[in-house]
Design a protein around this motif. Structure first.
Motif, PDB file in Angstrom:
ATOM      1  N   LYS A   4      17.956  49.923  72.732  1.00 53.34           N
ATOM      2  CA  LYS A   4      17.650  50.619  73.980  1.00 53.34           C
ATOM      3  C   LYS A   4      18.703  50.376  75.042  1.00 53.34           C
ATOM      4  N   THR A   5      19.513  49.340  74.850  1.00 54.09           N
ATOM      5  CA  THR A   5      20.565  49.025  75.821  1.00 54.09           C
ATOM      6  C   THR A   5      21.891  48.857  75.090  1.00 54.09           C
ATOM      7  N   ARG A   6      22.937  48.956  75.839  1.00 48.57           N
ATOM      8  CA  ARG A   6      24.251  48.737  75.248  1.00 48.57           C
ATOM      9  C   ARG A   6      24.454  47.239  74.985  1.00 48.57           C
ATOM     10  N   LEU A   7      25.001  46.914  73.832  1.00 51.12           N
ATOM     11  CA  LEU A   7      25.225  45.515  73.459  1.00 51.12           C
ATOM     12  C   LEU A   7      26.715  45.210  73.513  1.00 51.12           C
ATOM     13  N   VAL A   8      27.050  44.148  74.242  1.00 54.86           N
ATOM     14  CA  VAL A   8      28.458  43.757  74.378  1.00 54.86           C
ATOM     15  C   VAL A   8      28.945  43.138  73.069  1.00 54.86           C
ATOM     16  N   SER A   9      30.106  43.586  72.634  1.00 57.69           N
ATOM     17  CA  SER A   9      30.695  43.061  71.396  1.00 57.69           C
ATOM     18  C   SER A   9      31.639  41.902  71.704  1.00 57.69           C
ATOM     19  N   ASP A  10      32.617  42.146  72.557  1.00 58.93           N
ATOM     20  CA  ASP A  10      33.597  41.107  72.923  1.00 58.93           C
ATOM     21  C   ASP A  10      34.225  41.480  74.251  1.00 58.93           C
ATOM     22  N   CYS A  11      34.988  40.551  74.809  1.00 61.11           N
ATOM     23  CA  CYS A  11      35.648  40.807  76.089  1.00 61.11           C
ATOM     24  C   CYS A  11      36.658  39.700  76.359  1.00 61.11           C
ATOM     25  N   ILE A  29      43.536  33.107  79.795  1.00 62.49           N
ATOM     26  CA  ILE A  29      42.745  34.293  79.454  1.00 62.49           C
ATOM     27  C   ILE A  29      42.599  34.369  77.942  1.00 62.49           C
ATOM     28  N   ILE A  30      41.362  34.398  77.501  1.00 58.22           N
ATOM     29  CA  ILE A  30      41.113  34.449  76.061  1.00 58.22           C
ATOM     30  C   ILE A  30      40.269  35.697  75.734  1.00 58.22           C
ATOM     31  N   HIS A  31      40.407  36.179  74.483  1.00 56.87           N
ATOM     32  CA  HIS A  31      39.608  37.321  74.012  1.00 56.87           C
ATOM     33  C   HIS A  31      38.634  36.799  72.944  1.00 56.87           C
ATOM     34  N   VAL A  32      37.335  36.819  73.254  1.00 53.41           N
ATOM     35  CA  VAL A  32      36.337  36.227  72.359  1.00 53.41           C
ATOM     36  C   VAL A  32      35.128  37.148  72.248  1.00 53.41           C
ATOM     37  N   ASN A  33      34.290  36.860  71.224  1.00 55.10           N
ATOM     38  CA  ASN A  33      33.071  37.665  71.088  1.00 55.10           C
ATOM     39  C   ASN A  33      32.049  37.209  72.128  1.00 55.10           C
ATOM     40  N   TYR A  34      31.020  38.046  72.305  1.00 53.32           N
ATOM     41  CA  TYR A  34      30.097  37.835  73.410  1.00 53.32           C
ATOM     42  C   TYR A  34      29.201  36.613  73.197  1.00 53.32           C
ATOM     43  N   SER A  35      28.947  36.256  71.943  1.00 52.42           N
ATOM     44  CA  SER A  35      28.128  35.068  71.691  1.00 52.42           C
ATOM     45  C   SER A  35      28.820  33.818  72.215  1.00 52.42           C
TER      46      SER A  35
END
Length: 622
Positions: free
Chosen positions: A152-159, A167-173
């Protein structure tokens, strides 16, 4: 056996009718509401608002209004006048120009194809209407039918995030477990589907992977299709005498529902965002420099008014001879366009609220066509308090919008049969009407299989496009340049009275030049920009595209075939035969002798000849 049925009582005709052979509308209101119901359809609700936002918001109303005046209204007025003058349907009306009788056949065949899939869309609306009779709407959440991609909502994958100054690029968990915050503009979302989308594909349609995988007939859609045809048959069992009464409800009540939806939508949070997205706080005037915008405006007007489908000629053929078809054409066209604009406010106010609740931009909840009607809007309605009520009203409105358009299309088919076999139709109107509905129901079963939506899209892509444009171009060229535009104007004046040259100046400009050029431009543009059919991301197999081409060829092939047959049957050398076929048939003119006057005193009484023959008289001089 003597087939004279003068003593038979035809429910289609009453003693007060002017034309006791074919019948007339019981009153002016029956006709006007039938015309409004025919012109105002599903496209006014799900296509016009989308095109408006896509093409510059309020600025789109400029080309839209111009195309109404330059292309839509001239053709609409022409067809209404044509049908009323001769009191004939879309095939027999070509007594005016026998060489072009195939154009009328093309119109009827295209209407037949369209009515098959159009009733399937009505069946979709019926299914959702019945599904709304639940305390919790079945598409309001990811229930047992959903898969892992439903949300029902958008789920964040990574950011991207900042950790120890880097600055790092990691998954949302990782972000949540370490109490970090995603940097603006770097968030990527998982590919999810909203419940309404999965319900549409997995439950309502049981959609297969493509046209190659037909699958089974979806039984509940087949039952809804049967019900929709039963409604149509019941409304038309007495022809215009019964359908003319039904449209008082089917044509008017959708406006009540639209008003209710608009008032409800305007009171919701985020509604203003939706309205601004529809019309725009500052309309994008620069869009008017793009040719695509003008093409969209022209095609929307053309299809919205239902010109060149044969229905306008058929419905107008039941008017009394001196009815003011000019004012009728203006009224119906303006009503149709005003409805489109009004519907846009009702639709986008609630879509704006949906965007507000789901924290998405309006652009991500706006879709065209099926997705707007059966995915985006139901999704928005499911988030409202008392959602089953609003869902019921919306799909009931779609049902009514579809039904009155369907009434007129079936009336077009039965009118054609009546003109060819009037005595048979007089005796067997009810069985023939029901037989047509039953036949079209069985032909539509392919559209309620698991691959049904692909067939619906395929027929719409081909038959409802070029065939209609070709018929419209030939119609206006034949009447204006071969029969004679000035002669046609004299015919109209026999009905509505003598008018000044200034009155006809605009219509002459449109009929003789502007409208034909616009229609040719749209046709050429459509051919140049042709793209193979696709449903969403699903491409059609080569044989599917070939079937589409075969359908459109089958529709238009009758134009040259009938022309050749007419020339072969005519007398004289080739040139004389062509000239003969380009002259009105001996029985062309007002249907009733009392209306023919001096101009048509030579007309052969149609009751004294076989109605299904349209003779071409060599040497006939008008």
């Amino acid at each position: 056996k003597d087939f004279s049925l003068s003593n038979e009582k035809d429910a289609h005709v009453s003693d007060s009718d002017e034309n006791l052979e074919r019948g007339n509308w019981s009153n002016k209101g029956d006709y006007l509401l039938s015309m409004v119901g025919y012109a105002v359809g599903l496209g006014n609700v799900w296509r016009f608002p989308y095109l408006t936002y896509q093409n510059g918001g309020g600025a789109f109303l400029i080309p839209y209004t111009l195309m109404l005046a330059l292309a839509g209204l001239p053709l609409f007025f022409m067809e209404c006048s044509l049908g009323q003058f001769a009191s004939l349907g879309p095939v027999s009306i070509w007594r005016i120009l026998p060489l072009f009788q195939g154009v009328g056949i093309t119109m009827v065949i295209i209407s037949t194809f369209v009515t098959i899939y159009y009733n399937v869309i009505i069946a979709y609306a019926l299914y959702y209407l019945f599904a709304s009779f639940q305390k919790v709407l079945p598409w309001s959440d990811c229930f047992s039918w959903a898969d892992e991609f439903c949300s029902k909502t958008r789920l964040v994958s990574d950011c991207n995030a900042t950790l120890d100054g880097e600055i790092i690029h990691v998954n949302y968990s990782f972000i949540t477990s370490n109490n970090l915050t995603c940097m603006n503009g770097t968030i990527n979302y998982k590919p999810v589907q909203f419940p309404s989308e999965q319900y549409w594909n997995k439950v309502a349609l049981q959609r297969s992977s493509g046209l190659d995988e037909t699958g089974n007939i979806v039984w509940y859609l087949a039952l809804c299709l049967l019900l929709s045809w039963m409604i149509v048959g019941a409304a038309l069992f007495k022809g215009i005498k019964s359908s003319g009464k039904v449209v008082y409800f089917t044509a008017l009540f959708p406006y009540v529902i639209l008003l209710i939806l608009l008032v409800r939508g305007a009171t919701l949070e985020g509604a203003l965002d939706g309205i601004e997205y529809y019309i725009g706080r500052q309309s994008n005037i620069t869009k008017l420099m793009e040719a695509e915008v003008w093409k969209d405006a022209a095609t929307q007007i053309f299809y919205s008014l239902s010109v060149a489908w044969g229905g306008l000629v058929a419905l107008s053929s039941y008017n009394k001879f001196h009815n003011n078809c000019y004012s009728d054409a203006i009224l119906v066209c303006v009503t149709n366009c005003a409805t489109s604009i009004f519907a846009g406010f009702a639709i986008f106010s609630i879509l704006g609220h949906m965007a507000f609740v789901s924290e998405r931009p309006v652009s991500e909840v706006v879709d065209s066509g099926f997705d707007l009607a059966f995915v985006a809007y139901p999704e928005a309605l499911s988030k409202l308090p008392v959602s089953p009520l609003w869902s019921f009203l919306f799909f009931f409105m779609l049902l009514l919008l579809g039904l009155d358009s369907q009434f007129a299309t079936i009336e077009t088919l039965t009118t054609t049969i009546q003109d060819i076999y009037p005595k048979v139709m007089k005796k067997l109107r009810i069985p023939i009407t029901l037989g047509v509905c039953i036949l079209l129901f069985f032909l539509g079963l392919i559209c309620v299989t698991q691959a049904g939506i692909y067939w619906v899209n395929l027929i719409d892509h081909f038959c409802a496009g070029w065939g209609i444009l070709i018929a419209a171009v030939l119609e206006i060229i034949g009447i204006v340049y071969i029969y004679g535009g000035n002669r046609f104007i004299e015919d109209i004046e026999m009905m509505i009275g003598k008018k000044s040259c200034l009155f006809w100046l605009w219509w002459r400009m449109c009929w003789f030049f502007i409208t034909p050029v616009l229609l040719m431009a749209i046709l050429v543009w459509s051919l140049v920009t042709f793209s193979p059919p696709a449903y969403g991301s699903v491409l059609y197999p080569a044989w599917g595209t070939a079937v589409g081409w075969c359908m459109i060829i089958f529709c238009v092939i009758w134009i040259p075939i009938v022309a050749i047959l007419k020339i072969v049957k005519a007398e004289g050398n080739l040139c004389q035969r062509i000239v003969s076929c380009c002259r009105p048939a001996a029985n062309w003119g007002p249907y009733l002798e009392c209306h023919r006057g001096e101009r048509y005193s030579h007309v052969i009484d149609p009751k004294k000849e076989k109605e299904h023959e349209i003779p071409t008289v060599s040497g006939f001089v008008y």
